[in-house]
Design an enzyme around this catalytic site. Structure first.
Site, PDB file in Angstrom:
ATOM      1  N   GLU A   1     -45.069 -34.093 -38.051  1.00  0.00           N
ATOM      2  CA  GLU A   1     -43.875 -33.322 -38.366  1.00  0.00           C
ATOM      3  C   GLU A   1     -44.259 -32.219 -39.332  1.00  0.00           C
ATOM      4  O   GLU A   1     -45.280 -32.306 -40.028  1.00  0.00           O
ATOM      5  CB  GLU A   1     -42.775 -34.214 -38.950  1.00  0.00           C
ATOM      6  CG  GLU A   1     -43.170 -34.972 -40.192  1.00  0.00           C
ATOM      7  CD  GLU A   1     -42.114 -35.986 -40.607  1.00  0.00           C
ATOM      8  OE1 GLU A   1     -40.935 -35.737 -40.355  1.00  0.00           O
ATOM      9  OE2 GLU A   1     -42.484 -37.026 -41.183  1.00  0.00           O
TER      10      GLU A   1
ATOM     11  N   LYS B   1     -44.538 -29.893 -42.551  1.00  0.00           N
ATOM     12  CA  LYS B   1     -44.479 -30.074 -44.001  1.00  0.00           C
ATOM     13  C   LYS B   1     -43.784 -28.846 -44.589  1.00  0.00           C
ATOM     14  O   LYS B   1     -44.280 -27.727 -44.474  1.00  0.00           O
ATOM     15  CB  LYS B   1     -45.877 -30.226 -44.597  1.00  0.00           C
ATOM     16  CG  LYS B   1     -45.866 -30.585 -46.066  1.00  0.00           C
ATOM     17  CD  LYS B   1     -47.272 -30.746 -46.617  1.00  0.00           C
ATOM     18  CE  LYS B   1     -47.250 -31.325 -48.025  1.00  0.00           C
ATOM     19  NZ  LYS B   1     -46.395 -30.602 -48.960  1.00  0.00           N
TER      20      LYS B   1
ATOM     21  N   ARG C   1     -39.673 -32.666 -52.693  1.00  0.00           N
ATOM     22  CA  ARG C   1     -39.442 -33.986 -52.121  1.00  0.00           C
ATOM     23  C   ARG C   1     -38.316 -34.660 -52.901  1.00  0.00           C
ATOM     24  O   ARG C   1     -38.352 -34.720 -54.138  1.00  0.00           O
ATOM     25  CB  ARG C   1     -40.723 -34.805 -52.217  1.00  0.00           C
ATOM     26  CG  ARG C   1     -40.628 -36.228 -51.652  1.00  0.00           C
ATOM     27  CD  ARG C   1     -40.942 -36.265 -50.195  1.00  0.00           C
ATOM     28  NE  ARG C   1     -41.032 -37.645 -49.729  1.00  0.00           N
ATOM     29  CZ  ARG C   1     -42.134 -38.383 -49.762  1.00  0.00           C
ATOM     30  NH1 ARG C   1     -43.252 -37.872 -50.270  1.00  0.00           N
ATOM     31  NH2 ARG C   1     -42.137 -39.608 -49.293  1.00  0.00           N
TER      32      ARG C   1
ATOM     33  N   ARG D   1     -39.207 -36.745 -56.555  1.00  0.00           N
ATOM     34  CA  ARG D   1     -40.216 -37.715 -56.106  1.00  0.00           C
ATOM     35  C   ARG D   1     -40.705 -38.602 -57.248  1.00  0.00           C
ATOM     36  O   ARG D   1     -41.229 -39.693 -57.005  1.00  0.00           O
ATOM     37  CB  ARG D   1     -41.414 -37.001 -55.473  1.00  0.00           C
ATOM     38  CG  ARG D   1     -42.110 -36.050 -56.396  1.00  0.00           C
ATOM     39  CD  ARG D   1     -43.281 -35.349 -55.722  1.00  0.00           C
ATOM     40  NE  ARG D   1     -44.448 -36.202 -55.681  1.00  0.00           N
ATOM     41  CZ  ARG D   1     -45.590 -35.858 -55.093  1.00  0.00           C
ATOM     42  NH1 ARG D   1     -45.699 -34.696 -54.492  1.00  0.00           N
ATOM     43  NH2 ARG D   1     -46.629 -36.666 -55.113  1.00  0.00           N
TER      44      ARG D   1
ATOM     45  N   GLU E   1     -36.820 -33.464 -47.749  1.00  0.00           N
ATOM     46  CA  GLU E   1     -37.196 -32.263 -48.484  1.00  0.00           C
ATOM     47  C   GLU E   1     -35.946 -31.476 -48.837  1.00  0.00           C
ATOM     48  O   GLU E   1     -35.103 -31.222 -47.969  1.00  0.00           O
ATOM     49  CB  GLU E   1     -38.121 -31.395 -47.631  1.00  0.00           C
ATOM     50  CG  GLU E   1     -38.898 -30.372 -48.403  1.00  0.00           C
ATOM     51  CD  GLU E   1     -40.140 -30.960 -49.067  1.00  0.00           C
ATOM     52  OE1 GLU E   1     -40.799 -30.231 -49.829  1.00  0.00           O
ATOM     53  OE2 GLU E   1     -40.450 -32.154 -48.833  1.00  0.00           O
TER      54      GLU E   1
ATOM     55  N   LYS F   1     -51.503 -35.515 -45.255  1.00  0.00           N
ATOM     56  CA  LYS F   1     -50.925 -34.171 -45.267  1.00  0.00           C
ATOM     57  C   LYS F   1     -52.024 -33.176 -44.895  1.00  0.00           C
ATOM     58  O   LYS F   1     -53.140 -33.231 -45.403  1.00  0.00           O
ATOM     59  CB  LYS F   1     -50.308 -33.834 -46.622  1.00  0.00           C
ATOM     60  CG  LYS F   1     -51.194 -33.985 -47.826  1.00  0.00           C
ATOM     61  CD  LYS F   1     -50.416 -33.694 -49.106  1.00  0.00           C
ATOM     62  CE  LYS F   1     -51.273 -33.938 -50.349  1.00  0.00           C
ATOM     63  NZ  LYS F   1     -50.500 -33.706 -51.604  1.00  0.00           N
TER      64      LYS F   1
END
Length: 526
Positions: free
Chosen positions: A224, A226, A231, A246, A271, A393
């Site tokens: 998916e 980024k 976050r 986060r 996000e 990531k």
């Protein structure tokens, strides 16, 4: 207060993570309530003395010391608390040495007019180390290398508790955390009442490297985009709505438009972005809404916030974290279709069959806000922390430019003796214009080299800032890496960099060969 000062001093000189944990656990074991609770609040950013600001400290010290002497000393030392602590001409015996709880409780209830007198009396009563700790405490700038999560981890270690449980209860607990310490010491039960709309520790990803692809099967992973926001965890349970960062900080007050939209029973991971109709705007626009106590109606209208959901942690009271990712994603999609929540959309899954195919998608998607890809194993459960293997990531390669060092300033803490904060520029016509600042990316040896260059090539001084030689023929060229670029009306160059850092020193390159502003302007979104 002296015990707290010794504690902070020890933490500031302890470089090891485990060493800091041991120091904190020992302090919590040796120091009684409420002192240890206030120390924990200080370490986790829970204290705010609205009338005690750095400007007040400067005003107080220049009433006791010649202003020029203080300015020269501050410039040399580079740290307000340390400078004031050392230069303050105290009046021994004038006052009783305060305890940490005395300072916190008195200052929190003090009027603005009382605050200068209180701080002055405490500075008189304390020794140099105590004065340093007091100023760090009241101005909120501890800088002892302890994050809020590390402090919570120390509490968990002290009480042999799961750190995830401490984090989940955190926002339901009140300072000075007597319930938390009683639970940690086994003298009271777990404060279950605190777990209303709790923060669940997030699952993080590792940066992927080329060698990692050789041992990973494409069929085992989902991809998916980024997104370049922040976050967040959106939690709405039992009528309580909260938006967490986060790290577990409650940022609800800065995003009332998002909080209003959480009219469901769920905990979502995603996000936070800003933009109308689900089209993200640059991070610089989102940044204007962060760290605000209040948000104007104009800002709410001009920069509406929304969440791009990645994962479902809890839906309708059911904890989904032990389910495989594919199952959680299917549940999230079904819930979103049925609920149609305002200000929440879903992150787009990226279909692929080979790593080369995914690499092409990663490089060709130039949409604003996309900074790469996330790779998640189809069978991965949602684990707190950063487990190696399930999530990766894959960010785009950073942009690289050559820029010229223009200004430098001393750092703080261990870097207070070095010029470590750098402003750099690129050419616009025959002139250099500043385009960014960086204070990391270089080695300790390179820091010494740059510091020597600054000292030997200073041409002007503006308070703590040093202007250095930067002509076409003479100067230091820095290779600067950065993640993205946005247009900015606040900067003379018209551009603002995202996460700039020094990646290399170009002693071999004359300043005339550094990049031009047109090179950066070509990178602007749109």
């Amino acid at each position: 207060m002296n015990r707290f000062a010794q504690f902070l001093d020890a933490l500031s000189y302890e470089p090891r993570r485990n060493g800091k944990l041991a120091l904190m656990a020992a302090y919590f074991a040796e120091v009684p309530d409420p002192e240890r609770g206030y120390a924990l609040a200080a370490l986790t950013g829970g204290l705010d003395f609205r009338h005690a600001k750095p400007a007040l400290i400067r005003e107080l010290v220049t009433q006791r010391v010649d202003a020029t002497l203080f300015a020269l000393s501050y410039d040399y030392v580079g740290d307000l608390a340390e400078t004031t602590a050392l230069i303050w001409p105290a009046k021994p015996g004038a006052n009783r040495v305060p305890g940490l709880s005395d300072v916190v409780e008195t200052l929190r209830g003090a009027a603005k007019s009382e605050t200068p007198r209180l701080i002055e009396s405490w500075l008189d009563a304390l020794d140099a180390n105590g004065r340093w700790a007091l100023i760090k405490l009241v101005t909120g700038g501890l800088r002892v290398g302890v994050s809020a999560r590390l402090a919570k981890t120390a509490v968990a270690q002290f009480g042999d508790l799961p750190v995830a449980e401490v984090e989940e209860l955190w926002h339901g607990l009140d300072m000075p955390y007597t319930e938390l310490f009683a639970w940690a010491e086994g003298t009271a039960a777990k404060p279950e009442h605190a777990a209303l709309a709790p923060f669940r520790p997030v699952m993080l990803a590792h940066p992927i490297e080329d060698k990692d692809f050789d041992r990973l099967a494409p069929g085992d992973f989902r991809a998916e985009w980024k997104w370049d926001g922040i976050r967040v965890q959106a939690v709405s349970e039992g009528g309580t709505r909260r938006l967490y960062s986060r790290t577990g900080d409650d940022i609800s007050h800065a995003f009332p438009d998002v909080i209003e939209a959480l009219d469901f029973d769920a905990a979502l991971d995603g996000e936070l972005l800003v933009g109308a109709d689900g089209v993200p705007r640059p991070f610089s626009v989102l940044q204007k809404r962060l760290n605000r106590k209040t948000v104007s109606k104009k800002m709410l209208a001009d920069s509406p916030a929304f969440i791009r959901a990645y994962d479902a942690l809890v839906l309708d009271g059911e904890d989904l974290r032990t389910l495989p990712f594919d199952d959680r994603r299917a549940r999230l999609e079904a819930w979103h279709t049925a609920t149609k929540p305002a200000r929440i959309d879903l992150s787009e899954m990226v279909p692929f069959s080979t790593w080369d195919e995914l690499a092409t998608a990663r490089e060709t998607n130039q949409a604003t806000g996309v900074e790469g890809l996330m790779l998640k194993r189809h069978d991965s459960t949602y684990e707190a922390g950063r487990p190696k293997g399930p999530w990766w990531k894959w960010k785009r390669d950073p942009h690289i430019i050559d820029a010229v060092l223009m200004y430098a300033q001393r750092g703080h803490g261990k870097r207070s003796s070095f010029y470590s904060d750098y402003t750099f520029g690129v050419w616009r016509g025959d002139d250099l214009v500043p385009v960014g600042k960086a204070y990391f990316g270089f080695t300790d040896e390179e820091l010494k080299q740059i510091d020597k260059f600054v000292r030997n090539n200073t041409t002007n001084r503006f308070g703590p800032v040093r202007e250095v030689t930067h002509t076409a023929e003479q100067g230091l060229v820095l290779e600067v890496a950065f993640e993205g670029l946005n247009a900015s009306t606040r900067h003379k160059s018209g551009v603002a960099m995202r996460f700039p850092r020094v990646s290399r020193l170009r002693w071999d390159k004359p300043p005339a060969e550094a990049d031009r502003l047109e090179t950066l302007e070509a990178l602007l979104p749109g």
